[in-house]
Design an enzyme around this catalytic site. Structure first.
Site, PDB file in Angstrom:
ATOM      1  N   VAL A 120       1.410 -32.236 -18.142  1.00 34.11           N
ATOM      2  CA  VAL A 120       0.762 -32.724 -19.354  1.00 34.11           C
ATOM      3  C   VAL A 120       1.604 -33.889 -19.847  1.00 34.11           C
ATOM      4  O   VAL A 120       2.764 -34.034 -19.475  1.00 34.11           O
ATOM      5  CB  VAL A 120       0.622 -31.636 -20.447  1.00 34.11           C
ATOM      6  CG1 VAL A 120      -0.382 -30.569 -20.035  1.00 34.11           C
ATOM      7  CG2 VAL A 120       1.958 -31.005 -20.786  1.00 34.11           C
ATOM      8  N   SER A 121       1.019 -34.719 -20.695  1.00 39.06           N
ATOM      9  CA  SER A 121       1.699 -35.944 -21.102  1.00 39.06           C
ATOM     10  C   SER A 121       2.720 -35.772 -22.209  1.00 39.06           C
ATOM     11  O   SER A 121       3.664 -36.540 -22.305  1.00 39.06           O
ATOM     12  CB  SER A 121       0.668 -36.989 -21.539  1.00 39.06           C
ATOM     13  OG  SER A 121      -0.169 -37.306 -20.458  1.00 39.06           O
ATOM     14  N   THR A 122       2.527 -34.777 -23.085  1.00 42.69           N
ATOM     15  CA  THR A 122       3.451 -34.618 -24.212  1.00 42.69           C
ATOM     16  C   THR A 122       3.859 -33.162 -24.350  1.00 42.69           C
ATOM     17  O   THR A 122       3.171 -32.258 -23.887  1.00 42.69           O
ATOM     18  CB  THR A 122       2.817 -35.062 -25.552  1.00 42.69           C
ATOM     19  OG1 THR A 122       1.805 -34.135 -25.921  1.00 42.69           O
ATOM     20  CG2 THR A 122       2.227 -36.464 -25.450  1.00 42.69           C
TER      21      THR A 122
END
Length: 191
Positions: A9-11
């Site tokens: 996931v990105s964050t």
């Protein structure tokens, strides 16, 4: 042959449970990263660890092709490196769903679409922030200071305490204290 999973996931605020639920039962090991997929392989430690763990004949398994990367070039580098080592790729969902032993138009297309989606999300976010600014609203993170803390910060500042002392005494960052003092100055200059 072992299936090895990659969850991304990105964050840090995003959840990985859905990806783990799908990959956990079928993979001997699952690597997780909470980092942008547009970064280079060397800047993604969990991806690097997964690549080091994989052996010829193994299969890197991802929920969707965009978990490999949201930058077309970096995604292609990952795929090319895997296939050169005799490692296959399994994509569970999306247009590239299936097992892959070499680069294909469909895999390249899935990565290109992932990059396009990332670029579209960035554009829409910028457009939304610009529209909010035109309406007099400021976007970004929610404020961490409630009315009581704000009053305490301003009272301590009026008493002559340094910003650093206020920060330590109230338990907020120096940047937050500076922002509140600056906002109060601007409000009194405007009013």
């Amino acid at each position: 042959m072992a299936l090895v999973g990659l969850v991304r996931v990105s964050t840090s605020r995003q959840e990985t449970a859905r990806q783990h639920d799908e990959l956990g039962p079928i993979c001997v090991k699952v690597f997780e990263e909470k980092i942008s997929g547009k970064l280079t392989v060397d800047d993604r430690p969990s991806l690097r660890a997964a690549l080091d763990y994989l052996r010829p004949g193994d299969m890197l398994t991802v929920q969707e092709a965009d978990r490999l990367g949201r930058n077309l070039l970096e995604g292609l580098i990952v795929l090319s490196g895997l296939f050169e080592q005799g490692i296959r790729v399994k994509v569970l969902h999306g247009i590239a769903a299936g097992e892959h032993t070499e680069r294909s138009l469909i895999l390249d297309l899935a990565l290109a679409l992932a990059e396009d989606r990332r670029r579209d999300i960035s554009r829409k976010t910028r457009d939304g922030l610009d529209a909010a600014a035109r309406r007099g609203r400021k976007g970004g993170r929610p404020r961490v200071v409630d009315a009581d803390k704000r009053r305490a910060i301003l009272a301590r500042h009026a008493e002559g305490q340094s910003l650093r002392e206020i920060s330590r005494g109230i338990g907020v960052s120096l940047a937050v204290v500076h922002g509140e003092v600056q906002a109060a100055r601007e409000a009194s200059a405007a009013g």
